[in-house]
Design a protein around this motif. Structure first.
Motif, PDB file in Angstrom:
ATOM      1  N   HIS A 100       0.796  -1.220   0.000  1.00  0.00           N
ATOM      2  CA  HIS A 100       0.000   0.000   0.000  1.00  0.00           C
ATOM      3  C   HIS A 100       0.835   1.279   0.000  1.00  0.00           C
ATOM      4  O   HIS A 100       0.680   2.131  -0.870  1.00  0.00           O
ATOM      5  N   SER A 104       0.728   4.412  -2.557  1.00  0.00           N
ATOM      6  CA  SER A 104       0.037   5.656  -2.215  1.00  0.00           C
ATOM      7  C   SER A 104       1.017   6.788  -1.925  1.00  0.00           C
ATOM      8  O   SER A 104       0.741   7.936  -2.255  1.00  0.00           O
ATOM      9  N   LEU A 344      -5.708   3.482   5.973  1.00  0.00           N
ATOM     10  CA  LEU A 344      -6.627   3.262   4.863  1.00  0.00           C
ATOM     11  C   LEU A 344      -7.767   4.290   4.876  1.00  0.00           C
ATOM     12  O   LEU A 344      -8.258   4.699   3.822  1.00  0.00           O
ATOM     13  N   TYR A 347      -6.415   7.340   3.329  1.00  0.00           N
ATOM     14  CA  TYR A 347      -6.309   7.153   1.881  1.00  0.00           C
ATOM     15  C   TYR A 347      -7.679   7.313   1.227  1.00  0.00           C
ATOM     16  O   TYR A 347      -7.818   7.956   0.186  1.00  0.00           O
ATOM     17  N   THR A 348      -8.700   6.714   1.866  1.00  0.00           N
ATOM     18  CA  THR A 348     -10.041   6.700   1.272  1.00  0.00           C
ATOM     19  C   THR A 348     -10.682   8.083   1.288  1.00  0.00           C
ATOM     20  O   THR A 348     -11.281   8.513   0.307  1.00  0.00           O
ATOM     21  N   ALA A 364     -15.867   1.310   2.524  1.00  0.00           N
ATOM     22  CA  ALA A 364     -14.723   0.566   3.078  1.00  0.00           C
ATOM     23  C   ALA A 364     -15.190  -0.256   4.279  1.00  0.00           C
ATOM     24  O   ALA A 364     -14.684  -0.080   5.389  1.00  0.00           O
ATOM     25  N   THR A 367     -12.573  -2.082   6.468  1.00  0.00           N
ATOM     26  CA  THR A 367     -11.758  -1.232   7.330  1.00  0.00           C
ATOM     27  C   THR A 367     -12.520  -0.845   8.591  1.00  0.00           C
ATOM     28  O   THR A 367     -11.983  -0.879   9.699  1.00  0.00           O
ATOM     29  N   PRO A 437     -10.589   2.213  -1.314  1.00  0.00           N
ATOM     30  CA  PRO A 437      -9.400   1.628  -0.698  1.00  0.00           C
ATOM     31  C   PRO A 437      -9.050   0.302  -1.372  1.00  0.00           C
ATOM     32  O   PRO A 437      -9.942  -0.416  -1.821  1.00  0.00           O
ATOM     33  N   GLN A 442      -6.503  -3.999   3.192  1.00  0.00           N
ATOM     34  CA  GLN A 442      -7.599  -4.052   4.162  1.00  0.00           C
ATOM     35  C   GLN A 442      -7.637  -5.403   4.860  1.00  0.00           C
ATOM     36  O   GLN A 442      -7.910  -5.493   6.054  1.00  0.00           O
TER      37      GLN A 442
END
Lengths: 471, 102
Positions: A100, A104, A344, A347-348, A364, A367, A437, A442
């Motif tokens: 990840h 990212s 996460l 990120y989302t 998500a 998550t 995500p 996850q």
């Protein structure tokens, strides 16, 4: 069984990550691959070491030099429990970062691998060290690597948090070292076990305060939240799940193995733990940012660990010891899962403000579910590892007639429930997201949370062994 | 001076230097002052370690501890100085922010 296990295998959990970390500076490509290969090697070595029969101490004189001038490493049950849980968590975090963080935030990911490996090597060396001075050196290695993790975001809050952490750690290690000086002059040895019963109270007090500063134990915790929240998510996971436990590990050895008769000091540690549970939980409730909630939750959860010291007395030593160690392991798994999940979320949604988490449940769900599963351990509900650990501590509290500590254990669980539900509740409803995500990371976070839950089901054997092996 | 007084001077001086450094580490706002203060405190501790109880032959273990301690101290100082430089570049001042949570 142990005939096949050579003492040199003890060197592998330190040499592999240290070597790989140094090699990292020469590599331009393949850094994540090298980390995963070295990490898998550590895990294999640690699993082989699990074969050492309980009750035996595997020893290695590093470089063939005997103590006191040489460095002696040893492996007992306490060390193997921490080596194993660290290997599982660190490898999961490395895998998460490889899948990840490299995508990212590639600029940050490039510099993530060396500090990860140095943290891991320092922790393993610390778990294997048998004397107070080697513990000092490994603590310093750990601090430098941990501060590197804090600085990775390369901005002003990160440098500020890192500097604050480094300065507190500097004061802490100097206090600890002065304690070591008194320890050595009073006992004539640096060995924790050989010095048993002869440690002067002044040395014990100085070393303890120094360790409390390094381990963010209340009331010396103020540096932790800004530092842990400033690191990138996999870095925060390592800091909150693993790095702060190092000080607790040394405190356990110091108070239970070397200085077993200081009742007033133990009650004082228990009171600091109580303060941590109350203050950390209350501040976790009032934070507006997800990562700060998790960081203050770490302050609170570290408080429970201090309750081991007043509870581990007489016939209840084994019960409280096993409970404390298991709580440290379960919290490590759960908190690593939560910080990875927080990464996460960032990120989302592009932020981690709790008031604006809407949409997570829809976009998500895995998550959000991770926060729920990991939260079960923080609250101490069955069947989680946190439940079994707290159950043991409660048994020791009632058994030894010290029921006030039981109130702290139960009240802290309620507060943890409130701040966990606050996160999960905020995730429901319709809201905008920036991007979907990725799936595999996850699952890694969820797997760590699942392990924290399983730590309550599959805990019988290690817990029985820990109770017997208690000093 | 007799053999008993010499080590006592080391210990008393060492603890005084340690306390002076520790106080300045917290009291001085400038980060370079803090860094030097931390080093001063560590030097005080080294003096206490180097004390050998009978005032007799020097203790090789204590000397090894002090040497290792100095190496660790140099590494930490170098790292802290580099971090201080980066902090000053990004924030424009060699001080810590107050109330980082707010």
């Amino acid at each position: 069984m142990s005939a096949g296990i050579a003492p040199w295998l003890l060197a592998a959990p330190v040499a592999l990550p240290l070597g790989a970390g140094l090699l990292m500076t020469l590599l331009v490509r393949g850094r994540s691959l090298l980390t995963l290969v070295a990490g898998t090697g550590v895990l294999i070595a640690v699993l082989l070491l699990l074969d050492v029969p309980v009750g035996t101490r595997l020893e290695l004189a590093v470089g063939g030099w005997p103590a006191p001038l040489g460095i002696r490493w040893h492996l007992d049950l306490l060390a193997i429990v921490f080596l194993t849980s660290t290997a599982v968590i660190a490898l999961a975090v490395a895998l998460f970062a490889a899948l990840h963080l490299s995508r990212s935030e590639p600029a940050i990911a490039r510099h993530f691998w060396a500090p990860l490996l140095f943290v891991w090597a320092a922790l393993n060396a610390l778990f294997l060290s048998a004397d107070v001075f080697n513990l000092y050196v490994t603590l310093e290695l750990l601090t430098l690597a941990a501060v590197m993790l804090v600085t990775l975001e390369n901005n002003q809050p990160a440098f500020d948090g890192a500097m604050r952490y480094l300065l507190v750690a500097l004061a802490g290690s100097t206090l600890y070292l002065l304690g070591v000086a008194l320890f050595y002059h009073a006992t004539g040895t640096l060995d924790l076990v050989l010095a048993a019963g002869a440690v002067p109270p002044a040395a014990l007090a100085l070393m303890t305060v120094g360790l409390m500063a390094k381990g963010a134990l209340f009331p010396l915790h103020a540096w932790l939240p800004p530092a842990h929240a400033a690191a990138p998510a996999p870095g925060s996971a390592l800091l909150s799940a693993l790095v702060v436990k190092a000080a607790f590990y040394i405190l356990l050895r110091l108070w239970l193995e070397s200085a077993p008769n200081h009742d007033a000091g133990r009650i004082l540690l228990g009171l600091c733990g109580t303060g941590a549970v109350i203050w950390g939980s209350l501040l976790a409730l009032t934070q507006a940012r997800l990562k700060l909630v998790l960081a203050y939750s770490t302050v609170a959860q570290l408080g429970y660990l201090l309750l081991v010291f007043p509870l581990a007395q007489g016939a209840w030593t084994g019960t409280a010891f096993a409970g404390g160690v298991w709580l440290a392991v379960s919290h490590g798994l759960a908190k690593a899962a939560m910080f990875l999940a927080a990464g996460l979320v960032m990120y989302t949604l592009g932020h981690d403000r709790i008031a604006e988490l809407r949409g997570l449940a829809r976009h998500a769900p895995l998550t959000l579910f991770t926060f729920g599963i990991a939260g079960v351990t923080l609250m101490g509900l069955p069947p989680s590892g946190g439940f079994v650990a707290k159950w043991l501590l409660l048994t020791a509290a009632f058994g030894s007639g010290q029921w006030p500590w039981a109130l702290v254990l139960m009240g802290g669980g309620l507060l943890a429930a409130v701040y966990t539900f606050r996160i999960i509740g905020a995730g429901f409803g319709e809201g905008p997201i920036e991007r979907k995500p990725p799936r595999a990371p996850q699952w890694i976070a969820l797997a760590l949370a699942g392990l924290a839950l399983l730590a309550g089901v599959a805990a019988e054997l290690p817990l029985l062994q820990l109770q017997e092996a208690a000093p | 001076m007799t053999g008993v007084e010499v080590p006592l001077i080391y210990v008393v001086t060492g603890i005084f230097i340690f306390l002076r450094g520790l106080y300045a580490l917290f009291a001085r706002p400038h980060l370079l002052h803090k860094l030097v203060a931390g080093n001063l405190a560590a030097s005080g501790v080294f003096l206490v370690i180097a004390w050998s109880p009978q005032g007799g032959p020097p203790d090789p273990v204590a000397q090894a501890l002090v040497l290792t301690g100095i190496v660790v101290s140099v590494a930490v100082t170098a790292y802290a100085a580099a971090l201080l430089a980066r902090l000053e570049q990004t924030s424009g001042k060699p001080y810590l922010e107050h109330d980082p949570d707010r």
